[in-house]
Design a protein around this motif. Structure first.
Motif, PDB file in Angstrom:
ATOM      1  N   UNK A  33      33.032  33.528  34.916  1.00  0.00           N
ATOM      2  CA  UNK A  33      33.658  33.320  36.221  1.00  0.00           C
ATOM      3  C   UNK A  33      32.888  34.031  37.329  1.00  0.00           C
ATOM      4  N   UNK A  34      32.108  35.038  36.932  1.00  0.00           N
ATOM      5  CA  UNK A  34      31.247  35.708  37.912  1.00  0.00           C
ATOM      6  C   UNK A  34      30.189  34.732  38.420  1.00  0.00           C
ATOM      7  N   UNK A  35      29.696  33.873  37.541  1.00  0.00           N
ATOM      8  CA  UNK A  35      28.744  32.839  37.944  1.00  0.00           C
ATOM      9  C   UNK A  35      29.390  31.893  38.943  1.00  0.00           C
ATOM     10  N   UNK A  36      30.632  31.500  38.695  1.00  0.00           N
ATOM     11  CA  UNK A  36      31.332  30.608  39.626  1.00  0.00           C
ATOM     12  C   UNK A  36      31.484  31.259  40.990  1.00  0.00           C
ATOM     13  N   UNK A  77      39.905  42.113  38.583  1.00  0.00           N
ATOM     14  CA  UNK A  77      40.250  41.374  37.361  1.00  0.00           C
ATOM     15  C   UNK A  77      39.066  41.372  36.393  1.00  0.00           C
ATOM     16  N   UNK A  78      37.855  41.276  36.923  1.00  0.00           N
ATOM     17  CA  UNK A  78      36.652  41.306  36.094  1.00  0.00           C
ATOM     18  C   UNK A  78      36.562  42.614  35.314  1.00  0.00           C
ATOM     19  N   UNK A  79      36.765  43.725  36.000  1.00  0.00           N
ATOM     20  CA  UNK A  79      36.706  45.024  35.314  1.00  0.00           C
ATOM     21  C   UNK A  79      37.906  45.215  34.395  1.00  0.00           C
ATOM     22  N   UNK A  80      39.037  44.665  34.787  1.00  0.00           N
ATOM     23  CA  UNK A  80      40.221  44.742  33.922  1.00  0.00           C
ATOM     24  C   UNK A  80      39.941  44.076  32.583  1.00  0.00           C
ATOM     25  N   UNK A  81      39.243  42.941  32.620  1.00  0.00           N
ATOM     26  CA  UNK A  81      38.923  42.207  31.399  1.00  0.00           C
ATOM     27  C   UNK A  81      37.744  42.813  30.638  1.00  0.00           C
ATOM     28  N   UNK A  82      37.026  43.708  31.295  1.00  0.00           N
ATOM     29  CA  UNK A  82      35.875  44.360  30.657  1.00  0.00           C
ATOM     30  C   UNK A  82      36.279  45.652  29.959  1.00  0.00           C
ATOM     31  N   UNK A  91      45.602  51.490  35.615  1.00  0.00           N
ATOM     32  CA  UNK A  91      45.156  51.876  36.950  1.00  0.00           C
ATOM     33  C   UNK A  91      44.686  50.655  37.738  1.00  0.00           C
ATOM     34  N   UNK A  92      43.916  49.810  37.074  1.00  0.00           N
ATOM     35  CA  UNK A  92      43.386  48.628  37.755  1.00  0.00           C
ATOM     36  C   UNK A  92      44.507  47.656  38.122  1.00  0.00           C
ATOM     37  N   UNK A  93      45.498  47.511  37.250  1.00  0.00           N
ATOM     38  CA  UNK A  93      46.660  46.667  37.587  1.00  0.00           C
ATOM     39  C   UNK A  93      47.351  47.197  38.842  1.00  0.00           C
ATOM     40  N   UNK A 156      27.072  44.027  32.428  1.00  0.00           N
ATOM     41  CA  UNK A 156      28.093  44.622  33.297  1.00  0.00           C
ATOM     42  C   UNK A 156      27.622  45.929  33.910  1.00  0.00           C
ATOM     43  N   UNK A 157      26.724  46.626  33.242  1.00  0.00           N
ATOM     44  CA  UNK A 157      26.179  47.859  33.809  1.00  0.00           C
ATOM     45  C   UNK A 157      25.436  47.546  35.107  1.00  0.00           C
TER      46      UNK A 157
END
Length: 215
Positions: A33-36, A77-82, A91-93, A156-157
């Motif tokens: 989804x990052x590509x999108x 959301x990206x980091x939440x899923x990572x 915390x992210x939520x 991701x890094x």
């Protein structure tokens, strides 16, 4: 002579193309989804450019106020899923809920969302601070697991490094929009903004090219 802001658009397009070429490396993860999102940035910038060269007046701030707000939520959301750590995910939520509430309040009562509105610097700054904290949680987690052994080959890094550099550097720039408006015409601020974009997209490109495939 190429307009300085065109440099950013070139890097945006280049990053999206390279991310597409290396899509198989991360196609089975949320990073697809990052590509999108990268292509959405390119499309939005292209439409704004096309409208402007054809003499159509486009209110960039209205578009960017909406898009940057959605972009922040996507990053959270990206980091939440990572991340794996349940405490960090909580915390992210909380960050997502807090940021959405602040955006709604800002849209309705403070800087407001109208066609002629100025750039929403308040929520952008808060969003940047929350994102920097989120990235900090990501780095803490990888330092405590096996990913630290091959972090330079971890996509991701590099995405995190790019985002951290950009949003840490952009906060003083955004604050100056409110506190030092007389500096808006300062070419040095424009150059800083462009350099931050170039560094961020360069980190993305490096990550897509040199990262290992996700399993």
């Amino acid at each position: 002579m190429i307009n300085l802001f065109t440099v950013i658009q070139i890097f945006e397009l280049l990053t999206a193309i390279i991310a597409s070429i290396h899509y198989k490396k991360y196609s089975g993860t949320f990073l697809k989804y990052f590509l999108y999102m990268l292509w959405l940035v390119v499309i939005i910038e292209a439409f704004i450019w096309l409208f402007m060269i054809n003499g159509v007046i486009v209110q960039n701030n209205f578009i960017y106020n909406i898009f940057t707000s959605l972009q922040y939520v996507f990053y959270y959301v990206l980091f939440y899923n990572t991340l794996v750590n349940d405490t960090y995910k909580k915390w992210i939520r909380a960050f997502i809920i807090l940021f959405i509430l602040l955006v709604i309040i800002n849209f309705v009562w403070i800087q407001k969302l109208t066609v002629t509105v100025t750039f929403h610097s308040y929520t952008f700054t808060v969003g940047a601070i929350l994102l920097i904290i989120t990235i900090g949680l990501f780095f803490i987690e990888i330092l405590n697991n096996e990913k630290v052994l091959y972090f330079t080959r971890y996509l991701m890094f590099w995405i995190s490094i790019g985002l951290l550099v950009f949003y840490t550097g952009i906060i003083p720039y955004i604050i100056s929009l409110n506190l030092l408006p007389e500096m808006l015409s300062n070419d040095s601020l424009t150059i800083i903004f462009i350099v931050l974009n170039v560094v961020m997209y360069s980190c993305f490109i490096f990550g897509f090219v040199f990262s290992k495939k996700y399993y």
